[in-house]
Design an enzyme around this catalytic site. Structure first.
Site, PDB file in Angstrom:
ATOM      1  N   GLU A   1       0.888  -1.159   0.000  1.00  0.00           N
ATOM      2  CA  GLU A   1       0.000   0.000   0.000  1.00  0.00           C
ATOM      3  C   GLU A   1       0.923   1.206   0.000  1.00  0.00           C
ATOM      4  OE1 GLU A   1      -0.949   3.102   1.124  1.00  0.00           O
ATOM      5  OE2 GLU A   1      -1.948   2.521   2.992  1.00  0.00           O
TER       6      GLU A   1
ATOM      7  N   CYS B   1      -2.303   8.050   4.794  1.00  0.00           N
ATOM      8  CA  CYS B   1      -2.283   7.595   3.390  1.00  0.00           C
ATOM      9  C   CYS B   1      -3.460   8.182   2.626  1.00  0.00           C
ATOM     10  CB  CYS B   1      -2.406   6.078   3.317  1.00  0.00           C
ATOM     11  SG  CYS B   1      -1.230   5.220   4.343  1.00  0.00           S
TER      12      CYS B   1
END
Lengths: 491, 491
Positions: free
Chosen positions: A228, A265
């Protein structure tokens, strides 16, 4: 200074993980769920020392750390519940049909083998050593080797101990969990290249994740890497919404952009809107809003240096203008919002790169067509927000259809920085936000990354795993001859 | 001679596929299932011409082609049924909890985007143009571009027409399905590199599959490639079983090895047993059995040339001995079974490479320990057979545990050449049998390769896909707040 685990000890950990896999893959889903709940208990019981150490290593405030600890405990428990339900085991039975010369076939999912987890620095509990990747790999039946994040080594050790204590309590093989420390890049490469490692989970930068992905694919036997790698999480502010709510939207945007010093994120790094008086009101409001934010310390020097470096590069690009900023007293982590136009944003790839921290870009569009142009050029994102009224949605159907292809999570208003740990969460997205859009790293579905199906053909019942025996001793829901079936099989 | 589709027409097909994806991803599972059933009807209605042409292009006997056509029709229908059930859509709803400031999250799976399918030559119907890869990709909601196998271009065209006719019948965008022809290697590379292509499915050789996998991973935005690249499908014959049934086992082994001139991915190419009188009986029996087989023509010159080449290489290795053979009248596709010992088998990698055709190796072991040594060295396989009595299983628990790590399907006796199209089938396995052990290319679960989850946060009901609306208009089973729920939601 983080101690470097020696190569001998790394090799030993991998060897022990391989041996432990022979044990772990034969545990039932109920046994693994019990183990996971026990890890949750261990973490829950950790005292104030954890917070003191984590705060000193990460600068994260106590309230945030308290919440993150609860989230981490909740993750282990909710993943345990999901694993116990059998949902990721996907038992499928097709009974023999001797008259058609068809044998008995039974399939279920087992763990891939030893998994290496590279934790993130921005969630020292929930996405690090005892975080979601470790919980989901163990739930899948995979031993885990964690490469500790060097930004919070002591926190990592406390979390590792919680898992190691649980392994001892259960009398399970030591190799179920290992904790490797070190700062060198080579450790990650070495672990990923090792023939006994069967999968990798990573949360962090594009460069870090992509390097592991390439390493794994260059192996003689390539293995899956779920990395990720973050994204710029665009917000498309459509005409009516921004006209109605410019000021409220500005408040929400600045708050989300600067939350936790922008170290998420899903931080909304790009805001896209039509030129005009509504956008002018929005910009005036963010200038006020940003004054209210007080920049605090970032997680560690590496993140701070990277933030300053990438922010500086962005600020050096042509045709940008600083709209708003909030200077930190010590200069660390100052928030900045710049403005540019569609043409410049599309043509200058630097402006589509994530600046991890409180940095935003407002992109001004001349017309609706430019929204589409931006959407077409967008790389894969974890999230995209459509700030819109219902009329806006009807008027922008083609844009919204296109945005679905570019993200893992599409929001109708609201900012994307809250990532709930639930089944319906997708924390993933098309490349480069992750290396495989088919998986998520948040929510119980994260387990899916680490399992593979195996079919047993014509095996006597006594040798089948519990999940597939006629009696259905685990009382789970199974697909039998194409239909869902919860009982035992009377053959 | 196969006509080469021009680069312009390939580009046009890709462009049309991208446009068709905007349509297809918004169809419901019920609409796609109806389409798939209509394709099944089209194929079912094809007359004798199909068989005449397919036979002339593949040399496959009529009985086999008749069965394979029925299988292909059955594949479309069973995948349609599975798609309609919602099992691959995996709808998950976590309702808003305003008191906890938690929004409404709803997730389901959508198609990845345009998929390129490279069909196999050995199943001109079931694994080629209108085969399982095409059916599962369309079921997932992905437009398909088939690169026709040059060994059966006319058969491929008939099957393509069946799908194209269905697209017309439904009034769906033409780009849902395209048929590209040509013999050059570059076409495959070009398709796999194209930015608009989102996934690749391949069935064939290791070299072909691995090249596509590498190409896809070297893209600026890597995409998933599911390549099924075959394997040597070892049979481990354990002590008691071979002692009890040497002759029956020999009959079964030779029959499976030579079935369809050995042109199956699951052909059992290696037979492993303890040295001794039982194995001597087995070998004596295969010498007799193989005389009963009449080698027939292989599928095409490429396969025949490859078979002869790899067989010749294998026969040139040191320390091997020819045990049995069946010469074809015209020399084409002659079956051969050789023998070697464990040490030679383990140390000479040539002997672990698939020889696609009727070629087998008997590996003789000095003791039980050598079974484990072979198992440890084995690469990933589609199937492994354990020929065993129940006592054998108890006496070889460690071996059998290890074998689970090396295959997608583990058989208790019986030969692996029958691949049933059911939920419990796993046609896949660890690398190099496939590029991703987490997926299968046979059975409805093949759909999973081509879907990815997308979450919708806080969207008004009217804009959600049917699969996620409160009313549950498709009446499918959904996960709501962590529990299975089949009804509508009253909010």
């Amino acid at each position: 200074m983080t101690e470097e685990t020696s190569k001998q000890n790394i090799d030993l950990s991998i060897q022990m993980a391989s041996e432990a896999y022979q044990f772990l893959k034969n545990t039932t889903i109920k046994e693994r769920a019990a183990f996971m709940n026990a890890v949750a208990d261990q973490i829950e019981a950790l005292g104030d020392e954890l917070f003191t150490i984590a705060h000193s290593e990460t600068s994260l405030p106590l309230a945030r750390l308290t919440g993150e600890k609860a989230r981490t405990v909740g993750q282990w428990r909710s993943y345990a519940k999901a694993v116990a339900s059998g949902i990721y085991t996907e038992p499928r039975i097709d009974l023999a049909q001797p008259e058609k010369q068809k044998g008995d076939l039974r399939k279920y999912n087992i763990g891939l083998g030893p998994v290496v987890v590279f934790g993130a620095s921005n969630f020292p509990f929930a996405f690090s050593t005892a975080g979601g990747d470790t919980a989901s790999a163990i739930g899948a039946g995979c031993p885990v080797i964690v490469k500790a994040h060097p930004a919070h080594p002591k926190t990592s050790q406390i979390m590792a101990d919680a898992i190691v204590n649980t392994v001892k309590e259960f009398g399970w093989p030591e190799g179920i969990f290992s904790h490797i420390t070190g700062t060198s890049y080579e450790i990650g490469t070495y672990l990923t290249q090792h023939q006994n490692i069967q999968a990798v989970a990573f949360t962090g930068s594009f460069n870090g994740g992509k390097a592991l992905f390439d390493t794994a694919n260059r192996r003689e036997n390539p293995i899956p890497v779920f990395a990720e790698m973050g994204s710029i999480n665009p917000v498309f502010a459509l005409k009516n919404l921004i006209e109605n709510k410019a000021e409220a939207l500005a408040k929400e945007y600045v708050s989300s952009l600067t939350l936790g010093v922008g170290q998420f994120c899903t931080n909304p790094g790009v805001f896209i809107a039509l030129k005009g008086t509504s956008l002018d009101r929005f910009i005036a409001a963010i200038k006020n809003e940003i004054k209210e934010t007080i920049p605090s310390n970032m997680l560690h020097k590496g993140i701070y240096d990277n933030f300053e470096k990438h922010k500086t590069i962005a600020l050096q690009q042509p045709d940008i203008e600083i709209m708003a900023s909030a200077e930190a007293e010590d200069g660390k982590g100052s928030a900045v919002i710049i403005k540019t136009n569609t043409k410049n944003f599309i043509n200058n790839p630097v402006l589509s790169e994530e600046v991890f921290g409180p940095f935003g870009i407002i992109v001004t569009c001349e017309n609706q067509e430019e929204f589409i142009q931006i959407a077409q050029k967008l790389k894969g994102q974890l999230t995209i927000t459509v700030a819109a009224t219902q009329d806006d949605v009807y008027e922008n159907a083609a844009l919204i259809s296109l945005l679905k292809d570019k993200c893992g999570r599409l929001l109708f208003n609201g900012m994307p920085t809250g990532v709930e740990v639930v089944y319906a969460m997708q924390h993933g997205g098309p490349f480069p936000s992750t290396t495989d859009s088919r998986f998520t790293s948040v929510g119980p579905d994260a387990v899916k990354r680490f399992v593979r199906p195996i079919s047993f053909q014509n095996w006597p019942d006594e040798f089948l795993p519990e999940e597939l025996k006629n009696e259905n001793p685990l009382q789970i829901s199974r697909m039998v001859d194409g239909e869902i079936h919860s009982g035992s099989l009377k053959l």
